[in-house]
Design an enzyme around this catalytic site. Structure first.
Site, mmCIF file in Angstrom:
data_model
loop_
_atom_site.group_PDB
_atom_site.id
_atom_site.type_symbol
_atom_site.label_atom_id
_atom_site.label_comp_id
_atom_site.label_asym_id
_atom_site.label_seq_id
_atom_site.Cartn_x
_atom_site.Cartn_y
_atom_site.Cartn_z
ATOM 1 N N LYS A 41 17.103 -1.720 -19.604
ATOM 2 C CA LYS A 41 18.287 -2.569 -19.797
ATOM 3 C C LYS A 41 19.566 -1.733 -19.836
ATOM 4 C CE LYS A 41 16.706 -4.284 -23.679
ATOM 5 N NZ LYS A 41 15.365 -3.665 -23.678
ATOM 6 N N THR A 42 19.520 -0.687 -20.634
ATOM 7 C CA THR A 42 20.706 0.155 -20.763
ATOM 8 C C THR A 42 21.006 0.840 -19.424
ATOM 9 O OG1 THR A 42 20.168 0.460 -23.087
ATOM 10 C CG2 THR A 42 21.744 1.996 -22.145
ATOM 11 N N ASP A 101 25.573 -4.312 -24.626
ATOM 12 C CA ASP A 101 24.194 -3.831 -24.849
ATOM 13 C C ASP A 101 23.722 -4.311 -26.224
ATOM 14 O OD1 ASP A 101 21.810 -2.519 -24.403
ATOM 15 O OD2 ASP A 101 22.633 -0.489 -24.470
ATOM 16 N N GLU A 102 22.425 -4.388 -26.435
ATOM 17 C CA GLU A 102 21.849 -4.786 -27.736
ATOM 18 C C GLU A 102 22.450 -6.108 -28.231
ATOM 19 O OE1 GLU A 102 19.434 -2.924 -29.027
ATOM 20 O OE2 GLU A 102 19.741 -0.870 -28.330
ATOM 21 N N GLN A 140 13.692 -7.110 -30.668
ATOM 22 C CA GLN A 140 14.281 -5.944 -31.333
ATOM 23 C C GLN A 140 15.455 -6.321 -32.225
ATOM 24 O OE1 GLN A 140 14.490 -2.099 -29.116
ATOM 25 N NE2 GLN A 140 13.964 -3.370 -27.365
ATOM 26 N N ARG A 184 9.801 3.638 -29.508
ATOM 27 C CA ARG A 184 10.641 4.826 -29.325
ATOM 28 C C ARG A 184 9.833 5.969 -28.725
ATOM 29 N NH1 ARG A 184 14.352 2.495 -28.263
ATOM 30 N NH2 ARG A 184 13.023 0.697 -28.579
#
Ligand SMILES: Nc1ncnc2c1ncn2[C@@H]1O[C@H](COP(=O)(O)OP(=O)(O)OP(=O)(O)O)[C@@H](O)[C@H]1O
Ligand SMILES: [Mg+2]
Length: 801
Positions: free
Chosen positions: A32-33, A220-221, A251, A604
């Protein structure tokens, strides 16, 4: 230029869909980023959008810097300069600096941190005669903050409180708190967002200016935006609707701070022609890790079900390690890291330890030091929250904004100038009656006979110092100003007299601040005192994270969002710690948020994941029994080491050697990692075996052996080696289990006060104190670099010089 090469089809689609609203909803590690970065490059290079009209919002400053760098690599550094890539807070400060006067604030308003906020709340409560017992300061602040995050003003909160007496009182505190901030020309963190919203609401011309400016907006996020942030995005994107948000509802981990998961789920409702793209391929993690993450989060109800698969290798199994207590846990982690380094498998920087609460870091830190593992700790007492650093900042803020009486009152008597509390109160009262600032009143304290002659002289001494410093600030830069403050106040001497043995470390900290000012002067395009203070105010704990330094990193699971590491340890996976006790008492949706945090933690990891739990842990000074977390039990057994251990259990005669299938690399497509589940770890824990998992280590030849260095001493496999079948009382600094017990480093040298020594990490220094215990010698050392440390001679590998 083609900025879509190296992207999969769905990612390409997201990059190319530049006009109109777009939601990219996808699981962890699906790029995504990366999509956002490439999209910006595509907008500039191919769509000829001016960098000036692009706004990209990230969750941390660190993420912003990273994105800036990546985009810079794609389109060139000069181009990236005009682009706004920042956090919500940094964006708002930038807007407010240009427009704060429209809201009745000065251009150089101060930004208050939590400690400043608490000071204001305390003043207000004192004024209202409220008791901290009934209204604990942090809970009052929490309530106020959550109102602000939902765009609720003090008046609205009061109106909605109805008959609820307590909330009515908090609304009253809220109102006075806001008034006080205004008088001090200060905003807290939440105000930065709230006031920008208010600015846009009340000044349509300003809103329109930014709407026209930011024709392309990227966030983002997005799952972690709160109510006010949501408003800001809605307002800014309203005119052109070229809005691309990316996120993952699995998330969403900031519900406790006001983030609202429905912002992402309702995106299609907010923008009726919104395009939605789902990414399903994970590029980050091994199959085993991804499978573990998918299965754990599947236990949450009412989520958007996502498929997430990977072409990556199956990889190693996830290690579940049961340890005696938190010290053993930290030893086990150290041991694994040391092994990994010695075998040449990894560098220090490849390791991350992610924990649920900051309090867990102390023991981990201690052990990393003992084992000589270089580490960086993010969070904890942050640099800018240390007393001496805050003092220096309070001086700087006083010079920048004399209305800020919270800062001024902090340092008016530091170092001691003999100005008493009653003098301060008298001046405050006079200022209130006359409707002037505290500082103005202080200036008049002699002239208007506000104070007696003696006290007034002392106050004027302080006023003169401030005036002198203001003069320096006009002529010189921040670094010079800071040096002058330290000199003129004899601050070093003050620390030496008041701070006891760690004063050198504190001096090192203020020197660090001077260095920070120096590097700020060099790197900033338009350096100023206000901008320097602003920079510092916006630094969140994750932002000190420097991926280039070769040391392992310790941080909370929350701050690890968006990051990735080859090897991840998650210690303390116990009921009551993770999920937290609070969440367990507050109901299912709180536990679900904890589970999402677990999903964030697991995802992660790129190659290896270790989840640890202890049977005993000391919390708030009380040692308690602990049990393995439900999150471990929710793992599918075949992706963990438990399966092999279960087999081992069935052949107890040969406990130490057991073949284990090493991750077979699969070539080509391995769609769907769901596979066939043979059972979950819960079955394993369901009482069939009461003593779980001694730790194991996979050897290069694919066999597995018990690694006695971090096994459970109570396990039947290990009793002989430890030489005892009773739980030994924990002794500090003898925390190595198994074979290492016999090979503890010896304290060969006898150390004496005054000895010069050398330490691998801290350099040279002199011993100032020596303390003998049963099995070790602790030496306190003043290192030449300025810090003072107490180290175990047994572990610190000191070299006498
Ligand atoms: N098409 C691709 N080909 C190769 N690598 C990729 C591709 N897309 C993403 N990656 C890599 O996968 C990793 C994860 O990507 P990224 O951080 O963008 O994911 P994300 O969806 O933002 O994750 P998170 O949800 O954790 O924020 C990165 O190392 C990234 O460089
Ligand atoms: Mg990301």
């Amino acid at each position: 230029m083609d900025f879509t090469s190296g992207l999969n089809d769905r990612q390409k689609e997201a990059v190319l869909h530049t006009e109109g609203p777009l939601l990219v909803l996808a699981g962890a590690g699906s790029g995504k980023t990366r999509v956002l970065t490439h999209r910006i490059a595509h907008l500039i290079e191919n769509k000829k959008v001016t960098p000036w009209s692009i706004l990209a919002i990230t969750f941390t400053n660190k993420a912003a810097a990273e994105m800036r760098e990546r985009v810079g690599n794609l389109v060139g550094e000069n181009t990236v300069r005009d682009m706004w890539i920042s956090t919500f807070h940094a964006m708002c400060v930038r807007i407010l600096r240009r427009n704060s006067e429209k809201l009745g604030y000065g251009r150089y308003f101060t930004i208050y941190d939590t400690a400043d906020q608490k000071a204001v709340i305390k003043e207000v409560m004192k004024m209202l005669n409220l008791n901290e017992k009934n209204y604990p300061v942090s809970s009052v602040l929490g309530t106020i903050s959550s109102q602000k995050n939902q765009y609720i003003t003090a008046e609205e909160f009061s109106a909605s409180a109805g008959d609820d007496y307590k909330n009515k009182m908090i609304a009253k505190i809220y109102a006075h708190y806001q008034k006080k901030l205004r008088e001090n020309d200060a905003m807290d963190f939440d105000d930065l967002l709230l006031n920008t919203c208010i600015l846009f609401r009340d000044h349509k011309d300003v809103l329109e200016f930014y709407q026209d400016k930011f024709r392309y907006i990227l966030v983002d996020e997005y799952q972690d935006t709160n109510g006010v942030q949501y408003q800001l995005v809605q307002l800014l994107a309203k005119k052109y609707k070229n809005l691309c948000v990316v996120g993952d509802d699995d998330q969403s981990i900031y519900g406790w701070r006001g983030a609202d998961i429905s912002n992402i789920l309702d995106f299609e409702r907010d923008f009726d022609n919104a395009a939605v793209i789902r990414l399903e391929q994970n590029y980050r993690s091994t199959q085993n890790i991804l499978e573990a993450a998918n299965k754990v989060v599947a236990h949450n109800q009412g989520r958007k079900v996502k498929k997430l698969w990977t072409e990556n290798e199956k990889g190693e199994r996830i290690s579940i390690l049961q340890m005696d207590n938190e010290y053993r846990e930290a030893d086990a982690i150290s041991e694994i890291i040391v092994n990994g380094i010695e075998n040449g498998d990894y560098d220090y920087k490849d390791y991350a330890i992610l924990y649920r609460t900051n309090a867990q870091s102390r023991v981990l830190e201690e052990k990393m030091m003992q084992h000589d593992i270089p580490y960086r700790l993010l969070g904890g007492t942050r640099f800018y929250e240390r007393k001496e650093v805050k003092d220096m900042l309070a001086y700087l803020r006083t010079v920048a904004n004399t209305k800020d009486d919270i800062s001024m009152k902090r340092i008016i008597n530091i170092p001691r100038r003999g100005i008493g509390a009653s003098s301060l109160e008298t001046i405050t009262r006079y200022a209130n009656v006359q409707g002037m600032d505290f500082y103005e009143a202080a200036k008049l304290s002699k002239e208007m006979s506000i104070l007696g002659n003696g006290p007034a002289t002392k106050v004027l001494g302080f006023v003169n110092l401030v005036e002198e410093l203001k003069e320096i600030a006009r002529e010189d830069d921040v670094k010079v100003l800071l040096e002058n403050i330290i000199e003129k106040t004899s601050y070093r001497e003050y620390l030496r007299q008041t701070e006891g043995e760690d004063y050198l470390e504190r001096i090192a900290n203020i020197e660090e601040l001077v260095s920070k000012a120096a590097s700020y002067m060099e790197t900033s395009e338009e350096p100023s005192l206000a901008a320097f203070l602003e920079d510092i105010a916006l630094v969140a704990d994750v932002d000190n994270y420097d991926a280039n330094s070769n040391s392992i990193v310790l941080m909370t699971l929350h701050s690890a969002k968006g990051l990735e590491f080859p090897v991840v340890f998650i210690p303390g996976v116990e009921e009551g710690l993770f999920p937290s006790y609070m969440s367990m008492t507050e109901g299912d949706d709180k536990v679900e948020e904890e589970r999402r945090l677990c999903y964030v933690g697991i995802t992660r990891a790129r190659e290896k994941l270790y989840m640890l739990y202890a049977q005993q842990r000391t919390v708030f000074g009380r040692t308690q029994g602990a049990v393995c977390s439900r999150f471990i039990k929710e793992l599918p057994i075949e992706v963990t080491n438990l399966e092999a251990l279960e087999r081992k259990r069935q052949q107890p005669s040969r406990p130490t050697m057991q073949p284990i299938s090493k991750g077979t690399s699969t070539s080509g497509m391995t769609r769907g990692t769901s596979g066939q589940t043979r059972g979950s770890a819960a079955d394993y824990f369901a009482g069939r075996l009461s003593i779980p998992a001694p730790a194991t280590k996979t050897q290069k030849d694919g066999t597995m052996r018990l690694n006695t260095a971090y096994t459970n001493p109570l396990s039947p496999f290990n009793r002989q080696k430890i030489g005892s079948n009773k739980a030994e009382a924990y002794k500090p600094n003898t925390g190595l289990a198994g074979k290492k017990i016999e090979n503890l480093p010896k304290v060969e040298d006898t150390y004496e006060q005054g000895d010069k020594i050398k330490h691998k990490m801290f350099g040279t220094g002199m011993i100032t104190a020596v303390e003998h215990t049963e099995d070790d010698v602790f030496v306190t050392i003043d290192f030449d670099k300025g810090m003072t440390k107490k180290l175990s001679a047994r572990f610190a590998k000191l070299q006498k010089m």
